[in-house]
Scaffold this active site. Sequence first.
Site, short mmCIF file in Angstrom:
data_model
loop_
_atom_site.label_atom_id
_atom_site.label_comp_id
_atom_site.label_asym_id
_atom_site.label_seq_id
_atom_site.Cartn_x
_atom_site.Cartn_y
_atom_site.Cartn_z
N GLY A 36 53.64 71.93 29.36
CA GLY A 36 54.33 71.16 30.38
C GLY A 36 55.82 71.13 30.10
N CYS A 148 58.53 58.39 23.53
CA CYS A 148 59.95 58.53 23.86
C CYS A 148 60.63 57.16 23.82
CB CYS A 148 60.12 59.20 25.22
SG CYS A 148 59.28 58.35 26.59
N ASN A 289 64.06 61.13 28.32
CA ASN A 289 62.81 60.83 27.63
C ASN A 289 62.26 62.06 26.91
OD1 ASN A 289 62.52 61.68 30.41
ND2 ASN A 289 60.32 61.36 30.22
#
Length: 314
Positions: A36, A148, A289
């Site tokens: 991803g 994050c 993030n």
Amino acid sequence: MSHSAIAPIAPHASHDATTTRATAAPRLKAAVIGAGMLGLDLAERLNASTLLSCELVASRQSSASALRRAAQLGCDVSTEGITAVVRAGVDVVFDASSAEAHPAHWAALASADVLLVDLTPSSGGSMLTPTVNAVRAESDRHLSLVSCGGQAVLPVLDAVTRNSTRVEDVEVVTTVASASVGPATRDNLDEYLATTGYAVQRLTGATRAKVMATISPALPAPAFRAQITARAYGIQTRALGDAVEAAAAAVRQYAPGYQVSALSVADGLVRATVTVTARGGRLPSYAGNVEIINAAAVTLAERYARSREVGHRG
């Protein structure tokens, strides 16, 4: 949620981020699980490292186009997931899959001479933040990056802990752009909240830590932001300001877009706002993030690589 396998964050550990790269050390071979946004950005960062190289991006659920992008970065690709990683015989594995899948990945690698860096909120390894307890990366073999949000707030909360006599309550509210949050992160939201809160409590000694998260669909997409409220006693206000400034500067050594944009102390409450913007690579600026957790993961893996080279020389 069981936390029996988690090593505590050391509240008073060294604050050196150790991000200066050595040019003479051999590059360790690395694999990334997941293709991803997180995994592809990791692959790009590994290729830019003088200590690490991306040998493999493996996933069972990624699209063909995502794996093609990984191949374009010079990495081998596979749809066999952890099976391909074990077969590859790499030195470092970055898990950017999901909290649900991570325990099986660690089980498959636990007996191997490999460093596993967990970017999922599974809370299965030693919780590390580069500016707080990076030294653990030299000895531990199963590292948790918390989340994050954890990477954003723990440097500030460490400064609060070191400059007060007691921290009682902590509240953290994170806001992230919808476009920077993939399906696995959305599925792992409960784990994100629980693991971040647990890490905050372990670091600060707070009796209560509440973590909330907002996934914002606003346009233009907002930068990643974390708002911190901590009730503390015996606050050394001037020293706290200096410590927070120093902590932010240390984080910027590996995540240049990190800023503590507001800090105030009043009536025993410390309030701080952290913003993170992505400053390089293919990430959009709002994906702070992704930037902060990936930058922290590579920083810790590079520290491991340096320590291993020193050990071999010794």
